[in-house]
Structure formats: C-alpha cells, structure tokens
Design a protein around this motif. Structure first.
Motif, short mmCIF file in Angstrom:
data_model
loop_
_atom_site.label_atom_id
_atom_site.label_comp_id
_atom_site.label_asym_id
_atom_site.label_seq_id
_atom_site.Cartn_x
_atom_site.Cartn_y
_atom_site.Cartn_z
N ALA A 2 0.83 -1.20 0.00
CA ALA A 2 0.00 0.00 0.00
C ALA A 2 0.87 1.25 0.00
CB ALA A 2 -0.92 0.01 1.22
N GLY A 3 0.43 2.26 -0.76
CA GLY A 3 1.14 3.53 -0.79
C GLY A 3 0.65 4.45 0.31
N ILE A 4 1.40 5.50 0.60
CA ILE A 4 1.02 6.40 1.70
C ILE A 4 -0.13 7.32 1.30
CG2 ILE A 4 3.33 6.34 2.70
CD1 ILE A 4 3.74 9.20 1.69
N CYS A 5 -0.54 7.28 0.03
CA CYS A 5 -1.67 8.10 -0.42
C CYS A 5 -2.85 7.27 -0.90
CB CYS A 5 -1.22 9.05 -1.53
SG CYS A 5 -0.14 10.37 -0.97
N ASP A 6 -2.89 5.99 -0.52
CA ASP A 6 -4.03 5.15 -0.89
C ASP A 6 -5.34 5.79 -0.46
OD1 ASP A 6 -2.62 3.21 -2.16
OD2 ASP A 6 -2.79 1.69 -0.58
N GLY A 7 -6.28 5.89 -1.38
CA GLY A 7 -7.60 6.42 -1.07
C GLY A 7 -7.70 7.93 -1.17
N ARG A 8 -6.59 8.63 -1.32
CA ARG A 8 -6.63 10.08 -1.39
C ARG A 8 -6.83 10.56 -2.83
NH1 ARG A 8 -5.24 12.43 3.35
NH2 ARG A 8 -4.77 14.48 2.46
N PRO A 233 9.13 13.39 -3.65
CA PRO A 233 8.88 12.63 -2.42
C PRO A 233 8.46 13.50 -1.23
CG PRO A 233 10.80 11.75 -3.52
CD PRO A 233 10.43 13.00 -4.26
N LEU A 234 9.09 14.65 -1.05
CA LEU A 234 8.71 15.54 0.04
C LEU A 234 7.29 16.08 -0.19
CD1 LEU A 234 9.27 17.19 2.60
CD2 LEU A 234 10.35 18.92 1.12
N VAL A 235 6.99 16.46 -1.43
CA VAL A 235 5.65 16.97 -1.75
C VAL A 235 4.60 15.90 -1.48
CG1 VAL A 235 4.18 17.83 -3.62
CG2 VAL A 235 6.54 18.65 -3.40
N VAL A 236 4.88 14.66 -1.88
CA VAL A 236 3.93 13.57 -1.64
C VAL A 236 3.73 13.34 -0.15
CG1 VAL A 236 3.56 11.09 -1.91
CG2 VAL A 236 4.34 12.46 -3.86
N SER A 240 0.19 13.81 2.12
CA SER A 240 -0.38 12.56 2.61
C SER A 240 -0.85 12.69 4.06
CB SER A 240 0.66 11.44 2.54
OG SER A 240 1.63 11.59 3.58
N GLY A 241 -1.55 11.69 4.53
CA GLY A 241 -1.96 11.66 5.92
C GLY A 241 -0.79 11.47 6.87
N ALA A 242 0.35 11.01 6.36
CA ALA A 242 1.51 10.75 7.21
C ALA A 242 2.12 12.04 7.76
CB ALA A 242 2.57 9.98 6.42
N SER A 243 1.80 13.18 7.18
CA SER A 243 2.38 14.46 7.63
C SER A 243 1.56 15.13 8.72
CB SER A 243 2.51 15.41 6.44
OG SER A 243 1.24 15.73 5.90
N GLU A 244 0.74 14.38 9.40
CA GLU A 244 -0.12 14.93 10.45
C GLU A 244 0.66 15.82 11.42
OE1 GLU A 244 -3.63 15.74 12.21
OE2 GLU A 244 -3.43 14.37 10.51
N GLY A 245 0.14 17.04 11.65
CA GLY A 245 0.74 17.96 12.59
C GLY A 245 1.74 18.92 12.00
N VAL A 246 2.06 18.77 10.72
CA VAL A 246 3.03 19.65 10.06
C VAL A 246 2.25 20.68 9.25
CG1 VAL A 246 4.94 19.83 8.44
CG2 VAL A 246 4.72 17.80 9.91
N THR A 247 2.30 21.93 9.66
CA THR A 247 1.57 22.98 8.92
C THR A 247 2.24 24.33 9.14
OG1 THR A 247 -0.66 23.81 8.42
CG2 THR A 247 -0.07 23.56 10.76
N GLY A 248 2.07 25.21 8.16
CA GLY A 248 2.66 26.54 8.24
C GLY A 248 4.16 26.55 8.11
N ARG A 249 4.72 25.55 7.44
CA ARG A 249 6.18 25.46 7.30
C ARG A 249 6.59 25.61 5.84
NH1 ARG A 249 8.24 24.00 12.39
NH2 ARG A 249 10.06 25.00 11.49
N VAL A 250 7.84 26.06 5.65
CA VAL A 250 8.41 26.22 4.32
C VAL A 250 9.68 25.37 4.26
CG1 VAL A 250 9.36 27.82 2.62
CG2 VAL A 250 7.47 28.55 4.12
N PHE A 251 9.78 24.56 3.23
CA PHE A 251 10.93 23.69 3.03
C PHE A 251 11.63 24.04 1.73
CE2 PHE A 251 7.83 21.31 5.46
CZ PHE A 251 8.55 20.56 6.38
N GLU A 252 12.95 23.96 1.71
CA GLU A 252 13.70 23.94 0.46
C GLU A 252 14.03 22.50 0.11
OE1 GLU A 252 16.10 27.95 -0.69
OE2 GLU A 252 17.16 26.52 0.62
#
Length: 302
Positions: A2-8, A233-236, A240-252
């Motif tokens: 199963a992928g980390i975006c199954d069902g999304r 990979p970072l965008v995915v 995904s649901g795996a990034s729960e709790g990560v918001t308002g951040r900027v990544f390079e």
C-alpha cells in the motif's frame, strides 16, 4: 504494498510537464487518484501547441493508476472552481491540493513592463489563491457537515521568494507572496482539518534549464541532482496523511537535500522608551546591524 496516499484524491496544477508532472506521477505511484491540471501554455504564459495534461493521464493509467485531466485556467474564478468540481465529481472527494502552475517573464526592473509584472503575479499568486480558496470552501463545508477532512495543501515557493533573484523582480515578489499566503492559510484553515505548507524547489524544468545549465549533465555517480523527481517525495509526504501535525512550514528541496526554512523572526532590538531623532535612530540601527546575522545573498547578485 500500500502507498502512503491510498484512497486520497489529489489535484496538481501545472502538472503537464516538469515538477507538476513529476508530482502527479509520484502521487499516483503512492495510490492517489489524480486530477492533472495544465493549460498547455509556453514558458511565458502564451498559448502553446496543446495541453500535455492528457499525456500525463495516459502515463498514470498505463501504470495502473487513476487520473483525469483538467485544462481550465486556474487563475480565473471559474477555472479554479471547476478544478475542485472535477475532483469531487470524478472521484467523490478532495484530499490534497498541490499548487504548482507558473511561468516566467524575466526582466531587469528598469525593463520590466506592467504586462510582464501582471502576468507573473496572475499565474503564480492569483493562481495559488483561487484554487486554495475554492478547495478551502469545500473542506469547510465538509467539516461543518461532520465529515472532518485530513486535507493538505502544498504550495510552490522558490528561493527567489526567500532571498530574491536578480532579473526576477516579478517572480520573486510573487513567490514571496505565496509564502505569506501559506502562513495565513495554515493559521486560518487548521480548524477545518487542513494543513498548508510550501516547498521551494530547485530542479531542472523548462523554467530553470538556463539557470541550471551547468548542472544539466548527470554526475559520475549517476544521481541527477537537478531532476524534478527529486522534489516529489517531500511533496507527496506533505500531501499525505503521514504528515499529520506539520503545517505553516516552508521547506527547500534540491537533489537529496531537504531544509526547513526558519523565516523572518526578531533579531537584535533596542527600545529608547521614547521617540528617536533621525540621527539617534541611525546610530541605533547601525549598532543593531552590527549584531545581526547577515542576510542571505540575492540570487545572481555580484
């Protein structure tokens, strides 16, 4: 497996080529159903020979995934609204929005005319705002109906928006605006179950092939550090649901490197307790600057 975006269900704008295409394929490989948006224009935003969105849909379906194409202009209210409708009507839901569409009209400031300024602001900044607004309205309605989403938005910033880029005053300003929009959206939409982040990618695309000309050839190791697929990979994960709790951040993101950007925050400060004279304010400013971190250099500055 199963992928980390199954069902999304994932919407990617500007997904016919470059980074957007790489993102769409990567989401599909992780089990997402994808809406592939692309207007099919040239590097400068003028009409091209045809939209490549269907070709990306064909790639996804040939690999066993599910995808539909959307050819609307997401920098218009109707185009953005139809983008969100396409996801809901095609797949019954919307979970992730990746704002990626854009083009360049590079000029030095003294040669930058109003049309070039407006065109770049329109596709990058308005082209982020309108899909985000319509997606947010959908997710708010879902939350109010008791169907709390685990929604994700990934915006596309740039190093030009973080530290500026010579010859790209319009693009730098638009990308800086996207970072500000990301922070506000994360603060406002969290109550509805929506996380909003931004990625500033460095990759070889039609927009950047000149800037990255020296890095075009893959190194002896076989790892192509400028391939757009390195950013996906970072965008995915953020989408995904795996990034729960990560918001308002900027990544390079560049090659194999991921950096969390820490942004504007208070540095050295002084308070006179009353109004400064101009000379006194200047003395204070120079003292503070002597104690402050040096700014990041502007890209392309000599």
């Amino acid at each position: 497996m199963a992928g980390i975006c199954d069902g999304r269900v994932v919407v990617v704008t500007g997904a016919g080529r470059g980074l957007g295409r790489a993102h769409a394929l990567a989401f599909a490989a992780e089990g997402a159903r994808v809406v592939v948006n692309d207007l099919g224009v040239g590097l400068d935003g003028r009409p091209g020979p045809g939209s490549p969105a269907l070709r990306v849909v064909d790639e996804i379906t040939a690999a066993g995934g599910e995808a539909v194409a959307h050819g609307g202009d997401i920098a218009t209210g109707e185009g953005a609204a139809s983008l969100i409708r396409t996801a809901v009507e095609s797949f019954g839901r919307l979970d992730t929005l990746v704002n990626n569409a854009g083009f360049l009209r590079d000029r030095m400031l003294v040669n930058l005319d109003e049309d070039d300024w407006d065109a770049v602001m329109r596709v990058h900044l308005k082209g982020h705002f309108l899909p985000l607004r319509h997606a947010a309205a959908h997710w708010r309605a879902e939350a109010r109906e008791g169907r709390a989403p685990r929604a994700r938005v990934v915006n596309t910033a740039s190093g030009a928006g973080l530290s500026g880029s010579v010859g790209q005053g319009n693009y730098s300003a638009a990308k800086a605006g996207i970072i500000g929009l990301t922070l506000v959206a994360a603060a406002e939409l969290g109550r509805y179950g929506v996380q909003v982040n931004a990625v500033a990618p460095a990759a070889r695309t039609r927009m950047t092939e000149t800037a990255f000309a020296e890095a075009m050839a893959a190194p002896d190791s076989g790892f192509d550090a400028m391939a757009p697929e390195n950013v996906s990979p970072l965008v995915v994960w953020l989408g995904s649901g795996a990034s729960e709790g990560v918001t308002g951040r900027v990544f390079e993101s560049e090659g194999g490197r991921i950096t969390v950007m820490e942004g504007w925050r208070p540095g050295p400060s002084t308070d006179r307790g009353g109004r400064w004279t101009p000379a006194g304010a200047g003395d204070a400013a120079r003292d503070l600057l002597a104690r402050a971190e040096a700014p990041q250099p502007v890209h392309g500055a000599r």
